[in-house]
Design an enzyme around this catalytic site. Structure first.
Site, PDB file in Angstrom:
ATOM      1  N   PRO A  75       0.757  -1.221  -0.115  1.00  0.00           N
ATOM      2  CA  PRO A  75      -0.075  -0.058   0.024  1.00  0.00           C
ATOM      3  C   PRO A  75       0.866   1.233   0.087  1.00  0.00           C
ATOM      4  O   PRO A  75       1.599   1.330   0.606  1.00  0.00           O
ATOM      5  CB  PRO A  75      -0.706  -0.263   1.258  1.00  0.00           C
ATOM      6  CG  PRO A  75      -1.041  -1.513   1.523  1.00  0.00           C
ATOM      7  CD  PRO A  75       0.389  -2.292   0.947  1.00  0.00           C
ATOM      8  N   CYS A  76       0.298   2.260  -0.735  1.00  0.00           N
ATOM      9  CA  CYS A  76       1.201   3.350  -0.989  1.00  0.00           C
ATOM     10  C   CYS A  76       0.387   4.769  -0.609  1.00  0.00           C
ATOM     11  O   CYS A  76       0.883   5.819  -0.906  1.00  0.00           O
ATOM     12  CB  CYS A  76       1.625   3.398  -2.284  1.00  0.00           C
ATOM     13  SG  CYS A  76      -0.006   3.620  -3.429  1.00  0.00           S
ATOM     14  N   GLN A  77      -0.489   4.599   0.259  1.00  0.00           N
ATOM     15  CA  GLN A  77      -1.487   5.755   0.300  1.00  0.00           C
ATOM     16  C   GLN A  77      -0.590   6.963   0.949  1.00  0.00           C
ATOM     17  O   GLN A  77      -0.791   8.087   0.666  1.00  0.00           O
ATOM     18  CB  GLN A  77      -2.676   5.539   1.153  1.00  0.00           C
ATOM     19  CG  GLN A  77      -3.673   5.096   0.292  1.00  0.00           C
ATOM     20  CD  GLN A  77      -3.833   3.317   0.325  1.00  0.00           C
ATOM     21  OE1 GLN A  77      -2.465   2.914   0.697  1.00  0.00           O
ATOM     22  NE2 GLN A  77      -4.741   2.785   0.063  1.00  0.00           N
TER      23      GLN A  77
END
Length: 337
Positions: A75-77
């Site tokens: 995840p890269c949020q």
């Protein structure tokens, strides 16, 4: 499993709906395990690749099948251009779980994809250092999906790691037409929105993800004022929301219309909302449909999505473009050879 067949298997971590896996499958690789914590993503994955996507927190999974390739997009949020750039976002620490699997499995090749800001972040450096520490040759680059046959301009960080003695990034196959030269005929011009969706009915059919929306009469009037390549600045003042009138700079993609003969902009998770970006159809007075967005992302029409319309849109928008994934898979095959 023989050594040869094992070389052509992969594990997909943080798999989402499986765009990365489609690209690898197209190059002859076989998915043997996947994991995501989103139920709809897991159902979609299992519909298309076999019943081996485990739904849940990767922290709780102890054992993984042996394979020589591990791929995934932690995840890269916390690093997203649309986010708050919080480097202390707990989601950014999930890469450590990815490294745990790599250390346990010792695959020959590893691929991590993420948003561009990751590469220059402390977390990106930590990922690369962690892979080096466990014996890999490692390099990270930012690639434009359009350069590899995608129908959209989408920038992604790609980190490749290898224990084969060689590190090979995908070879560029397409180029911006403004930079195109007949001297290099093996490189084609960027693919276009027309190539992706030009054969679909202008009027949505409500079948096979070609969903129609039901905009207000004012929204339809707004759509009619946007020319190809235009945006919110083409609206007359009486049709422009007050907040846009006050915002006198930026936002050139908001309420924008795509061009037929250029690649799309990045397909995000709310592509069905023109106020979120350049998502108006090149010709019809409506936003693009789920089917059109899936086509632009490179998903084949026979790919089965599960979940609500909003969930499917998220699955489509969060995927890596399939053509970029396939180009990476070709490079991985060369590393394994």
């Amino acid at each position: 499993m023989t050594a040869i067949s094992n070389r052509m298997t992969f594990i997909d971590l943080f798999s989402g709906a499986g765009g990365f896996s489609v690209g690898f499958q197209n190059e002859g690789f076989i998915s043997v395990f996947a994991n995501d914590n989103n139920k709809d993503c897991c159902l979609t994955y299992n519909k298309n690749f076999g019943n081996h996507c485990v739904c849940g927190d990767i922290v709780d999974i102890e054992h993984f099948p042996k394979t020589e390739v591990v791929i995934g997009g932690p995840p890269c949020q916390g690093f997203s251009n649309l986010g708050l750039h919080r480097e202390d976002d707990p989601r950014n620490q999930l890469w450590k779980q990815f490294i745990r699997v790599v250390e346990q499995q010792e695959p020959k090749c590893v691929v991590i994809e993420n948003v561009p800001p990751l590469l220059k972040s402390d977390e990106g450096k930590n990922i690369i250092d962690a892979l080096i520490d466990i014996g890999y040759m490692v390099e990270g680059r930012i690639l434009n999906a359009a350069d590899y046959g995608s129908f959209q301009k989408r920038m992604r960080t790609i980190i490749l790691a290898s224990k084969t003695g060689k590190l090979i990034f995908p070879q560029q196959t397409h180029i911006d037409p403004e930079k195109y030269s007949e001297i290099t005929p093996e490189i084609q011009k960027w693919r276009t929105v027309r190539e992706a969706i030009g054969d679909l009915p202008l009027e949505p059919t409500d079948e096979d993800l070609h969903f129609r929306r039901h905009p207000t009469s004012k929204s339809i009037e707004r759509y009619k004022h946007i020319p190809p390549g235009g945006n919110r600045w083409d609206l007359p003042l009486e049709l422009m929301p007050d907040c846009w009138i006050r915002k006198t700079s930026g936002g050139t993609d908001l309420f924008g219309r795509l061009w037929w003969d250029r690649p799309s902009v990045t397909i995000r998770t709310e592509f069905f909302k023109p106020e979120k970006g350049r998502y108006l159809h090149p010709q019809a007075n409506r936003p693009i449909t789920h089917r059109e967005a899936a086509r632009i992302q490179g998903f084949p029409d026979e790919f089965i999505f599960t979940g609500s319309k909003i969930s499917i849109a998220r699955q489509i928008g969060n995927a890596i473009p399939v053509q970029l994934a396939q180009a990476i898979a070709r490079a991985v095959k060369k590393m394994l050879d």
